[in-house]
Write an enzyme that holds these catalytic residues in place. Structure first.
Site, PDB file in Angstrom:
ATOM      1  N   ASN A 229      10.941   0.335   3.803  1.00 24.06           N
ATOM      2  CA  ASN A 229       9.819   1.270   3.815  1.00 24.06           C
ATOM      3  C   ASN A 229       8.754   0.911   4.854  1.00 24.06           C
ATOM      4  O   ASN A 229       8.015   1.789   5.299  1.00 24.06           O
ATOM      5  CB  ASN A 229       9.210   1.295   2.406  1.00 24.06           C
ATOM      6  CG  ASN A 229       7.827   1.923   2.370  1.00 24.06           C
ATOM      7  OD1 ASN A 229       7.702   3.144   2.366  1.00 24.06           O
ATOM      8  ND2 ASN A 229       6.781   1.094   2.375  1.00 24.06           N
TER       9      ASN A 229
ATOM     10  N   ARG B 127       0.841  -1.202   0.000  1.00 24.53           N
ATOM     11  CA  ARG B 127       0.000   0.000   0.000  1.00 24.53           C
ATOM     12  C   ARG B 127       0.874   1.250   0.000  1.00 24.53           C
ATOM     13  O   ARG B 127       2.083   1.180   0.203  1.00 24.53           O
ATOM     14  CB  ARG B 127      -0.864   0.049   1.274  1.00 24.53           C
ATOM     15  CG  ARG B 127      -1.922  -1.012   1.328  1.00 24.53           C
ATOM     16  CD  ARG B 127      -2.794  -0.881   2.559  1.00 24.53           C
ATOM     17  NE  ARG B 127      -2.130  -1.347   3.770  1.00 24.53           N
ATOM     18  CZ  ARG B 127      -2.017  -0.628   4.891  1.00 24.53           C
ATOM     19  NH1 ARG B 127      -2.517   0.582   4.955  1.00 24.53           N
ATOM     20  NH2 ARG B 127      -1.409  -1.138   5.946  1.00 24.53           N
TER      21      ARG B 127
ATOM     22  N   TYR C 246       7.641   6.923  17.289  1.00 23.48           N
ATOM     23  CA  TYR C 246       7.873   6.999  15.834  1.00 23.48           C
ATOM     24  C   TYR C 246       9.085   7.901  15.535  1.00 23.48           C
ATOM     25  O   TYR C 246       9.959   7.547  14.729  1.00 23.48           O
ATOM     26  CB  TYR C 246       6.601   7.550  15.192  1.00 23.48           C
ATOM     27  CG  TYR C 246       6.591   7.646  13.692  1.00 23.48           C
ATOM     28  CD1 TYR C 246       6.270   6.545  12.910  1.00 23.48           C
ATOM     29  CD2 TYR C 246       6.856   8.857  13.050  1.00 23.48           C
ATOM     30  CE1 TYR C 246       6.224   6.642  11.524  1.00 23.48           C
ATOM     31  CE2 TYR C 246       6.812   8.960  11.667  1.00 23.48           C
ATOM     32  CZ  TYR C 246       6.496   7.856  10.902  1.00 23.48           C
ATOM     33  OH  TYR C 246       6.450   7.950   9.534  1.00 23.48           O
TER      34      TYR C 246
ATOM     35  N   LYS D 137      12.526   6.842  13.733  1.00 24.37           N
ATOM     36  CA  LYS D 137      12.937   7.472  12.470  1.00 24.37           C
ATOM     37  C   LYS D 137      14.268   8.211  12.618  1.00 24.37           C
ATOM     38  O   LYS D 137      15.080   8.233  11.681  1.00 24.37           O
ATOM     39  CB  LYS D 137      11.833   8.420  11.967  1.00 24.37           C
ATOM     40  CG  LYS D 137      10.535   7.710  11.577  1.00 24.37           C
ATOM     41  CD  LYS D 137      10.746   6.724  10.440  1.00 24.37           C
ATOM     42  CE  LYS D 137       9.443   6.179   9.889  1.00 24.37           C
ATOM     43  NZ  LYS D 137       9.660   5.207   8.802  1.00 24.37           N
TER      44      LYS D 137
ATOM     45  N   VAL E  31       8.351  -7.589   9.251  1.00 21.26           N
ATOM     46  CA  VAL E  31       9.761  -7.226   9.486  1.00 21.26           C
ATOM     47  C   VAL E  31      10.085  -7.237  10.975  1.00 21.26           C
ATOM     48  O   VAL E  31      11.250  -7.137  11.361  1.00 21.26           O
ATOM     49  CB  VAL E  31      10.121  -5.847   8.859  1.00 21.26           C
ATOM     50  CG1 VAL E  31       9.957  -5.884   7.349  1.00 21.26           C
ATOM     51  CG2 VAL E  31       9.310  -4.719   9.486  1.00 21.26           C
TER      52      VAL E  31
ATOM     53  N   ALA F 283      11.565   8.638  17.498  1.00 23.06           N
ATOM     54  CA  ALA F 283      12.795   7.984  17.965  1.00 23.06           C
ATOM     55  C   ALA F 283      13.244   6.934  16.958  1.00 23.06           C
ATOM     56  O   ALA F 283      14.440   6.829  16.632  1.00 23.06           O
ATOM     57  CB  ALA F 283      12.563   7.348  19.334  1.00 23.06           C
TER      58      ALA F 283
END
Ligand code: NAP
Length: 245
Positions: A89, A14, A154, A158, A63, A156
């Site tokens: 991704n 998606r 999120y 990234k 993952v 942290a």
């Protein structure tokens, strides 16, 4: 441009991941993509790729599950013969203010968005080192550059992905392998659909006054995967309409 190359895209069913699969395929790459559980969306991506004259296959694999990642990458290498490009991704959000966030909410986002990229990268390194070439592209976020209230997990993950990118770039440069990160701002996908009520206010803070389309992110990823980007490594490229200037 990418004819004969095999690209693995995590979270390809998606949104941005699907657009990346389409753009890489449009440039001739064969595509293996991972997805978590949305089989209908994965089938739709496969259907769109089927008409593009490349070999394309989906793999249901989280993952966040190391054993599954190991098995899936072995299977991809067997099915496609090699791997040349990895796009990390796959990502999730679980937004809450830090004082309301459970340890589990924090850990699961880091485990998918950051550790997931490590697990997949670890699987491709031996293949790329043997070929003395390859491209690894990590999808980070402006949240990792600026911070964002409600996203300490999120942001942290990234931000961690940026340190990860620079380290992998340094470790593998001598083998002709590059590793770069792309940092989108707001992109029109399911992930930002929950922000519909705040979209007008959010848009006001973006100098270009709109969200990005997934295809715009995909074009940048495709450039980084191409020979035109052979001399770029360890870089973080914002693609955010100016949000984080
Ligand atoms: P999305 O529309 O929610 O799609 C997420 C994709 O990741 C889906 O294909 C999903 O698979 C897959 N996925 C989720 N958890 C997974 C797991 N554990 N294992 C394997 N695959 C998994 O998200 P998006 O907006 O396209 O975001 C893609 C990436 O861009 C993410 O890393 C995100 O953090 C980043 N990003 C997005 C934005 C934005 O505004 N949208 C901005 C900056 C950065 P299923 O379909 O099976 O669920």
């Amino acid at each position: 441009m990418l004819k004969g190359k095999v690209a693995v895209v995590t979270g390809g069913s998606r949104g941005i991941g699907r657009a990346i699969c389409m753009e890489l395929a449009a440039n001739g790459a064969d595509i293996a993509f991972l997805y978590a559980g949305n089989t209908d969306a994965a089938a739709e991506t496969c259907e769109q790729l089927a008409g593009m004259g490349v070999h394309a296959q989906s793999y249901q694999c989280s993952v966040a599950d190391d054993a599954a990642v190991q098995n899936t990458f072995k299977q991809i290498a067997a099915d496609f013969g090699t791997i040349d490009i990895l796009v990390n991704n796959a990502g999730i959000t679980c937004d809450k203010l830090a004082m309301m966030m459970s340890e589990e909410d924090f850990t699961k986002v880091v485990d998918t968005n950051l550790s997931g990229a490590f697990r997949c990268t670890k699987q491709v390194i031996p293949l790329l080192v043997r070929k003395r070439s390859g491209k690894i592209i990590n999808i980070t976020s402006v949240s990792g550059l600026m911070g964002n209230p409600g996203q300490c997990n999120y942001a942290a993950a990234k931000a961690g992905l940026i340190g990860f990118t620079k380290t992998i770039a340094r470790e593998l440069a001598s083998r002709g392998i590059t590793c770069n990160a792309v940092a989108p701002g707001f992109v029109e996908t399911d992930m930002t659909a929950a922000l519909a009520a705040q979209k007008d206010t959010l848009t006001q803070n973006i100098p270009l006054k709109r969200f990005a389309k997934p295809e715009e992110i995909a074009k940048l990823v495709c450039f980084l995967a191409s020979p035109s980007a052979d001399y770029i490594t360890g870089e973080v490229i914002r693609i955010d309409g100016g949000l984080a200037i």
